[in-house]
Design a protein around this motif. Sequence first.
Motif, mmCIF file in Angstrom:
data_model
loop_
_atom_site.group_PDB
_atom_site.id
_atom_site.type_symbol
_atom_site.label_atom_id
_atom_site.label_comp_id
_atom_site.label_asym_id
_atom_site.label_seq_id
_atom_site.Cartn_x
_atom_site.Cartn_y
_atom_site.Cartn_z
ATOM 1 N N GLY A 71 0.795 -1.217 0.000
ATOM 2 C CA GLY A 71 0.000 0.000 0.000
ATOM 3 C C GLY A 71 0.829 1.268 0.000
ATOM 4 N N LEU A 72 2.067 1.194 0.471
ATOM 5 C CA LEU A 72 2.915 2.390 0.471
ATOM 6 C C LEU A 72 3.359 2.762 -0.939
ATOM 7 N N ASP A 73 3.366 1.795 -1.817
ATOM 8 C CA ASP A 73 3.768 2.071 -3.197
ATOM 9 C C ASP A 73 2.869 3.136 -3.835
ATOM 10 N N ASP A 74 1.594 3.121 -3.464
ATOM 11 C CA ASP A 74 0.642 4.104 -3.994
ATOM 12 C C ASP A 74 0.493 5.332 -3.103
ATOM 13 N N ASN A 75 1.061 5.284 -1.899
ATOM 14 C CA ASN A 75 0.915 6.379 -0.932
ATOM 15 C C ASN A 75 2.250 6.641 -0.236
ATOM 16 N N LYS A 76 3.260 6.969 -1.014
ATOM 17 C CA LYS A 76 4.610 7.174 -0.470
ATOM 18 C C LYS A 76 4.642 8.382 0.475
#
Length: 96
Positions: A71-76
């Motif tokens: 999920g961090l890939d889309d919300n760095k």
Amino acid sequence: WSAFKEGDDIRFTCSKDSKSVYIIITRWPGQSLTVKSVRVVPGSQITMLGVKHRLMWKQGKGGLVIQIPAGLDDNKPCHQAFVFKTEAQAYREYSD
């Protein structure tokens, strides 16, 4: 120890009291980050600045592997560089 680097994208620095090592990477690491120059103290916590929870990690012969939460890939937490804080001992060359 003073700041040093690993490869082209990874830099290191430590806190004044030398209890925390900061791993700074100038590219998104993807699902995990492997660092050969840092050995984590057993039981220590690793966090990513801008992320509220602790990260999973393991220490092995290949170095320190930090798992990046899904999920961090889309919300760095940032766009320029990513910083991981850990209680660690720094080694210029990793050895088990």
